[in-house]
Every structure is written in C-alpha cells, then in structure tokens.
Design an enzyme around this catalytic site. Structure first.
Site, PDB file in Angstrom:
ATOM      1  N   ASP A  18       0.854  -1.188   0.000  1.00  0.00           N
ATOM      2  CA  ASP A  18       0.000   0.000   0.000  1.00  0.00           C
ATOM      3  C   ASP A  18       0.896   1.247   0.000  1.00  0.00           C
ATOM      4  OD1 ASP A  18      -3.002   0.925   0.448  1.00  0.00           O
ATOM      5  OD2 ASP A  18      -1.844   2.031   1.938  1.00  0.00           O
ATOM      6  N   TYR A  20      -1.355  11.161   1.435  1.00  0.00           N
ATOM      7  CA  TYR A  20      -2.166  11.459   0.249  1.00  0.00           C
ATOM      8  C   TYR A  20      -2.125  12.956  -0.072  1.00  0.00           C
ATOM      9  CZ  TYR A  20      -4.201   6.819   1.082  1.00  0.00           C
ATOM     10  OH  TYR A  20      -4.388   5.472   1.264  1.00  0.00           O
ATOM     11  N   HIS A  50      -7.100  -6.558  -0.839  1.00  0.00           N
ATOM     12  CA  HIS A  50      -6.023  -5.576  -0.724  1.00  0.00           C
ATOM     13  C   HIS A  50      -5.022  -5.863   0.397  1.00  0.00           C
ATOM     14  CE1 HIS A  50      -3.980  -1.762  -1.138  1.00  0.00           C
ATOM     15  NE2 HIS A  50      -4.251  -1.438   0.102  1.00  0.00           N
TER      16      HIS A  50
END
Length: 320
Positions: free
Chosen positions: A104, A234, A299
């Site tokens: 990730d 992010y 995921h």
C-alpha cells in the site's frame, strides 16, 4: 509475538517506533513498510516467519503513525521526509543494505526509496501498488479527479479535517474493520453525503484472518493519534510530483518481485492490469523478476494470506 522487541529512536528530527526481531546471522536484514490505515503490526506474521529462517526483521511505525512522531503539516510527509526517516533508521542500526518489503503506501515509499537510494536496497518485494512513473504534464490529484471524479477516495482525502470528521462519527474499531475487511475490487468512491464513517451501527463480520484483538490493537493506536498522519501521505502527493521533477524518466534499478491479489482495488483500477501485463511495468522496472497474482485475495494481502506471502518473500530473497 513475545520475540518482537520494541524501541523508540531519534531519526531525521522525529522519534520513530520500531519493532524488530534481531537475529545473529550474516543474512541481509529485512525492513517492512506498512500502508494505510495500518501500523508495524500488519507485518507481525512475516516478521516471525522470516526471523525463524534467519533474517533480522524490522518494521517501523512510519511517520504519522502509531508511536512514531506525527508532524501536523502535510508538507512534512513528502517522499523525501519518509525516505530520510528510513535511511536514518538504517544508519542508527548500522545497516548498509537491506531487503525492502512494502505494501500500500509502504509500497509507494519503497518505490521512492529504490528511486532515491538504490545503493541501500539489495532487493525489493512490493505488494498491491505498482510503480507509477512521473508524468511531467499531469499533477496527480487533478488527473485522478478528472479520471474518477471528486468522490474518488484519494480526492476526498485531500481537504484537511473533512475525512477526519467523518471517521470521528463512528467508533475507531469500525473504521478499521471497514478498511481491512473490504473485498470490493472496484473503485473506492465515497460521496460526502454517505461519508467514510457510514452507519455508526454497522455490523461488519470479521474474516477468519482478522481477530477482534487485531482490530483493537489498530483501533487503540488510531484512537489516540487520529488518522491525520496517514492521510497526510495522500495530501503530499502533488508536492511529491513537484519535488521529484529531476527524477522524471528514471527507472527502478533493483531486483523486484511484485505481488497483488486479483480482488485488490489497486489491481482493478482502470489501466493497471494492462500496465502490468502488457510491458509498461517491466519497462519502468527493468529488473522486475516476478509478478504474482494471488487468486481470491483482496487488498490487505500480507494479513489475509500471511504464510503464502512470507513464503513468496523468502523464495525471492534467498536468491541474493
């Protein structure tokens, strides 16, 4: 778990919490880099498995997470900051080269680490997130907004405080369950009227690989720290794009194995499968040696299939 040692060290101007299992061996150590919303704890299975095979395993809480410092400004979460933290960690432990394992956001940082400091990396096993070559003509967030809309999760994460408030409307353990137990392979889009918290009375059954104790470990840490540190990764994406202009066109020049589940939302993002399977990936990662697509896996692959992932890591790094 009792083999895992915990300490806090000073690196790059912050206090970093690290978990490790030291092993008296000549094998190259392994550093594990976690994603969002996770902690060092996501690597517990791999640390134990690979230490039993003679590898010193190290898993930090990355900047902004858990028991590591969390600067308030997103401008302090660039790839240069995080890679600097990792280099500081290796220097503190007296390690010249390491195997790197990422997932990730940890995979994103691992790509940056290999791009900026390939001399410190013996080989890389990366999961879920492919290398994304810098496009000098397109800023990341604007591009994602045009492609997938303003409800796309990365776009929704951009405004400070908004998503944090949505998370705060529900119990922290429920937020953790929503992420870790998700198996929807499509785009993650969350309208503001729905919110990331969703219904505070939701009941989310846990998969067999995730226990209430596991959830509570994550939840206890995030309840104390909040989610801003992780979200700031992010929020620094456009800044990373600006700062890495000089690396446009650079390839990843370390040996790489890539692993992803076929139900992973990243693998099912439009364009990613073609990039992986039609030559784009290997063009930018010329020492890519293996690509593994794990069937029926979502995921959070290293937690969902801990033994298989540990074996995949070992099968690759034992060559070096």
């Amino acid at each position: 778990m009792e083999k895992i040692q915990h300490s806090n060290i000073k690196v790059n101007g912050i206090s970093m919490h690290i978990a490790q299992i030291p092993v008296n061996t000549t094998n190259t150590p392994i550093i594990f880099l976690h994603g969002f919303p996770e902690l060092w704890y996501t690597w517990r299975h791999q640390m134990i498995h690979l230490s039993s095979l003679g590898y010193h395993t190290i898993a930090p809480d990355l900047r902004g997470y858990g028991d590591t410092s969390a600067p308030s400004s997103a401008t302090e979460y660039t790839a240069f900051h995080i890679v600097g933290d990792i280099v500081g960690l290796l220097d503190h432990l007296g390690l010249d080269k390491v195997f790197v394992v990422g997932h990730d956001w940890g995979a994103m940082i691992a790509w940056y680490f290999c791009l900026l400091k390939p001399d410190r990396v013996k080989a890389l096993v990366n999961m879920s997130v492919v290398f994304s070559p810098r496009n000098p003509a397109k800023k990341p967030i604007e591009t994602l907004r045009k492609m997938f809309g303003s409800d796309y999760y990365i776009c929704r994460f951009q405004e400070p405080g908004v998503v944090e408030a949505e998370f705060a409307r529900v119990d922290t353990a429920l937020v953790i369950k929503k992420f870790l137990a998700s198996r929807k392979p499509g785009l993650l889009c969350v309208p503001k009227e729905v919110g990331f918290g969703g219904n505070p009375n939701s009941k989310i059954p846990l998969p067999s690989w995730l226990s209430e104790d596991d959830v509570n470990y994550f939840a206890t840490k995030f309840k104390r720290t909040g989610f801003t540190g992780g979200l700031n990764y992010y929020r620094a994406m456009d800044l990373n794009w600006e700062l890495t202009a000089a690396w446009t066109g650079e390839q990843i020049k370390v040996p790489v194995k890539f692993i992803v589940g076929d139900l992973d939302l990243t693998y099912n993002t439009p364009g990613v499968k073609d990039f992986i399977h039609k030559g784009g990936f290997s063009k930018h990662v010329p020492f890519l040696q293996e690509v593994v697509i794990m069937e029926g896996v979502a995921h959070y692959i290293n937690q969902e299939k801990p033994r298989e992932v540990s074996e995949h890591i070992y099968d690759f790094i034992k060559k070096f």
